[in-house]
Design a protein around this motif. Structure first.
Motif, PDB file in Angstrom:
ATOM      1  N   GLY A 236    -101.417 -18.985  86.684  1.00 51.68           N
ATOM      2  CA  GLY A 236    -101.426 -19.207  88.084  1.00 51.68           C
ATOM      3  C   GLY A 236    -101.303 -17.779  88.944  1.00 51.68           C
ATOM      4  N   SER A 237    -102.035 -17.684  90.065  1.00 49.73           N
ATOM      5  CA  SER A 237    -101.776 -16.576  91.097  1.00 49.73           C
ATOM      6  C   SER A 237    -101.975 -15.238  90.271  1.00 49.73           C
ATOM      7  CB  SER A 237    -100.463 -16.722  91.842  1.00 49.73           C
ATOM      8  OG  SER A 237    -100.662 -17.754  92.514  1.00 49.73           O
ATOM      9  N   THR A 238    -102.975 -15.097  89.474  1.00 59.21           N
ATOM     10  CA  THR A 238    -103.130 -13.673  88.588  1.00 59.21           C
ATOM     11  C   THR A 238    -103.784 -12.898  89.345  1.00 59.21           C
ATOM     12  OG1 THR A 238    -105.288 -14.771  87.725  1.00 59.21           O
ATOM     13  CG2 THR A 238    -103.219 -15.077  86.446  1.00 59.21           C
ATOM     14  N   TRP A 239    -103.379 -11.614  89.113  1.00 58.66           N
ATOM     15  CA  TRP A 239    -104.173 -10.216  89.391  1.00 58.66           C
ATOM     16  C   TRP A 239    -104.740  -9.665  88.049  1.00 58.66           C
ATOM     17  CZ3 TRP A 239    -103.835  -8.730  94.448  1.00 58.66           C
ATOM     18  CH2 TRP A 239    -103.142  -9.798  95.332  1.00 58.66           C
ATOM     19  N   PRO A 240    -105.619  -8.560  88.337  1.00 61.96           N
ATOM     20  CA  PRO A 240    -106.272  -7.796  87.298  1.00 61.96           C
ATOM     21  C   PRO A 240    -105.329  -7.546  86.182  1.00 61.96           C
ATOM     22  CG  PRO A 240    -107.408  -7.276  89.133  1.00 61.96           C
ATOM     23  CD  PRO A 240    -106.241  -8.105  89.781  1.00 61.96           C
ATOM     24  N   GLU A 241    -104.167  -7.168  86.252  1.00 66.10           N
ATOM     25  CA  GLU A 241    -103.179  -6.572  85.316  1.00 66.10           C
ATOM     26  C   GLU A 241    -102.775  -7.887  84.495  1.00 66.10           C
ATOM     27  OE1 GLU A 241    -102.882  -6.158  88.718  1.00 66.10           O
ATOM     28  OE2 GLU A 241    -102.585  -4.005  88.909  1.00 66.10           O
ATOM     29  N   ASP A 242    -102.456  -9.070  85.241  1.00 72.98           N
ATOM     30  CA  ASP A 242    -102.241 -10.094  84.411  1.00 72.98           C
ATOM     31  C   ASP A 242    -103.491 -10.635  83.460  1.00 72.98           C
ATOM     32  OD1 ASP A 242     -99.613 -10.654  85.913  1.00 72.98           O
ATOM     33  OD2 ASP A 242    -101.021 -11.096  87.500  1.00 72.98           O
ATOM     34  N   GLU A 243    -104.704 -10.454  83.923  1.00 74.09           N
ATOM     35  CA  GLU A 243    -105.877 -10.853  83.237  1.00 74.09           C
ATOM     36  C   GLU A 243    -106.232 -10.066  82.267  1.00 74.09           C
ATOM     37  OE1 GLU A 243    -106.648 -12.348  87.686  1.00 74.09           O
ATOM     38  OE2 GLU A 243    -107.999 -10.882  87.023  1.00 74.09           O
ATOM     39  N   ALA A 261    -106.127 -19.637  87.446  1.00 75.64           N
ATOM     40  CA  ALA A 261    -106.369 -19.716  88.858  1.00 75.64           C
ATOM     41  C   ALA A 261    -105.813 -18.498  89.493  1.00 75.64           C
ATOM     42  CB  ALA A 261    -105.549 -20.747  89.518  1.00 75.64           C
ATOM     43  N   PRO A 262    -106.901 -17.460  90.013  1.00 72.68           N
ATOM     44  CA  PRO A 262    -106.617 -16.180  90.401  1.00 72.68           C
ATOM     45  C   PRO A 262    -105.852 -16.343  91.818  1.00 72.68           C
ATOM     46  CG  PRO A 262    -108.956 -16.310  90.422  1.00 72.68           C
ATOM     47  CD  PRO A 262    -108.326 -17.835  89.706  1.00 72.68           C
ATOM     48  N   HIS A 263    -105.386 -15.295  92.004  1.00 77.24           N
ATOM     49  CA  HIS A 263    -104.732 -15.240  93.404  1.00 77.24           C
ATOM     50  C   HIS A 263    -105.815 -14.915  94.410  1.00 77.24           C
ATOM     51  CE1 HIS A 263    -101.725 -14.250  96.482  1.00 77.24           C
ATOM     52  NE2 HIS A 263    -102.317 -13.453  96.680  1.00 77.24           N
TER      53      HIS A 263
END
Length: 419
Positions: A236-243, A261-263
């Motif tokens: 949840g609420s991911t950013w490119p670094e998380d992805e 579910a991206p931010h």
């Protein structure tokens, strides 16, 4: 920061955001939403209303204040609810929120604006959520003898209130009729620096919110149809670094599914997600009947809308919360309430609930994809470890509810809304 410097700051901030509005969509909404705001307020509210005013910085603070607003609406049906936001990310998502009678942007802070706002609205009670401090508004509320509460607040030594340059911030604190903090360290810090300040520990109203979300959560048939029998990671609420990290995780666990579910759901970000996960499906394609999991063989689903995340966690075995490789992680409680282990990046130290979840064995902070893979491997391979972490997550939320009841009980006890 003295009053002159604060006024200069406001001038420069408002000038800067107007310049930014020429090329930044969020800044443009900030400016446009405040255009003719006083005439719209006056036209909407009229006279003779008994108003409870809640102000939130953005969407996260709204979710924090929402349980209190909705409980007050039940207990005081003769009153009307005014909800204001500072940020477009709160207002644009909740401008049609049915729990409030009116939803507006807060006009820019300033002596004239604040006085005009209070004269127009004439609130019987004002509630600020967590950390929103505007000097002229707070002073106008105090001068008009309107009861003013700060709820779900948390304080740290490094904040301006406790520094040599924080005289203006200290004045703002003294404007509140009562401050409800999340924890005892905040209470002790305030008592040490401000003896006699009206403050008490109520806890964090977000626990009440996520508990209600779980109780009221409706099923999502398309998600249920998409899921097979594999373990599901809900990110949840991911950013490119998380992805990037999740890309490595999915390569390491071919028998695991991912719902992400991206931010931000801009076209650019969705395109970037497809670069990370070329075979991923969009939720909108399932809605439109354009494709199916069986047709694509995909085990990754991208949620390209806003508003589903809190329900999505109910379908997960493990949750990953984004933001931990940037300024800070997003909401961990929406996942923990479903009784599942939670993973996130290293930027979590400013978040009490995240630190508590780690201390209780319910959450695992990871510094890189190797640590994420190792942590997930342990959870999936050791049923006892998994059950312990899941139970700790659920228990932490269940034992932390009740802040809303304490706050509304104070309002009743002090008769803040009786004529």
């Amino acid at each position: 920061m003295n009053r002159l410097l604060y006024t200069v700051f406001l001038f420069l901030y408002h000038a800067g955001i107007r310049v930014a509005a020429l090329f930044n969509p969020k800044a443009k909404k900030w400016v446009a939403g405040r255009r003719a705001v006083f005439s719209r307020l006056k036209s909407a509210i009229g006279s003779g209303n008994r108003i409870i005013w809640m102000h939130c910085a953005s969407l996260g603070e709204f979710e924090q204040g929402r349980p209190v607003l909705e409980q007050l609406k039940k207990e005081y049906p003769a009153h009307q609810m005014l909800l204001t936001f500072f940020s477009p990310s709160g207002y644009e998502v909740r401008k049609n929120y049915a729990g409030a009678d009116w939803v507006f942007y807060l006009p820019p802070d300033g002596k004239k604006n604040a006085a005009r706002f209070i004269e127009t609205v004439k609130p019987e009670l004002a509630i600020f959520v967590k950390y929103e401090f505007w000097f002229y508004y707070l002073n106008a509320i105090r001068k008009n003898k309107v009861p003013l509460l700060l709820i779900s607040a948390i304080f740290r030594e490094k904040q301006p209130f406790f520094r040599w340059y924080g005289a203006l911030h200290r004045q703002m604190l003294r404007c509140f009729s009562h401050i409800f903090v999340q924890d005892r360290p905040s209470l002790q810090l305030l008592h040490r620096h401000f003896p006699g300040l009206p403050v008490s520990v109520a806890g964090d109203t977000r626990f009440d919110r996520v508990a209600a979300l779980r109780t009221d959560a409706a099923a999502i048939p398309l998600i249920e149809a998409w899921i097979k029998h594999s373990p599901v990671i809900v990110a949840g609420s991911t950013w490119p670094e998380d992805e990037r990290l999740l890309q490595k995780v999915m390569a390491a666990f071919p028998g695991t599914d991912l719902i992400i579910a991206p931010h931000e759901i801009t076209e650019t970000h969705i395109r970037q997600l497809h670069e990370f996960f070329p075979q991923a499906q969009l939720y909108s394609s399932l809605q439109n009947g354009e494709t199916s999991r069986q047709a694509t063989g995909s085990r990754i689903l991208i949620i390209d809308n806003i508003g589903m995340l809190s329900r999505l966690y109910s379908y997960g075995k493990i949750a990953y919360i984004g933001g931990g490789f940037g300024k800070g992680i997003h909401n961990t409680l929406e996942a923990a309430v479903y009784g599942m282990p939670v993973l996130f990046g290293p930027a979590f130290q400013k978040f009490k609930e995240a630190k508590d979840l780690v201390a209780n064995g319910a959450a695992l902070p990871v510094a890189n994809d190797e640590e994420a893979v190792a942590g997930i491997q342990k959870l999936l391979a050791d049923a006892t470890l998994y059950s312990s972490a899941a139970a700790a997550a659920a228990a932490y939320v269940q034992t932390s509810t009740g802040a809303t009841r304490l706050i509304t009980g104070y309002i009743q006890e002090k008769r803040l809304l009786t004529s």
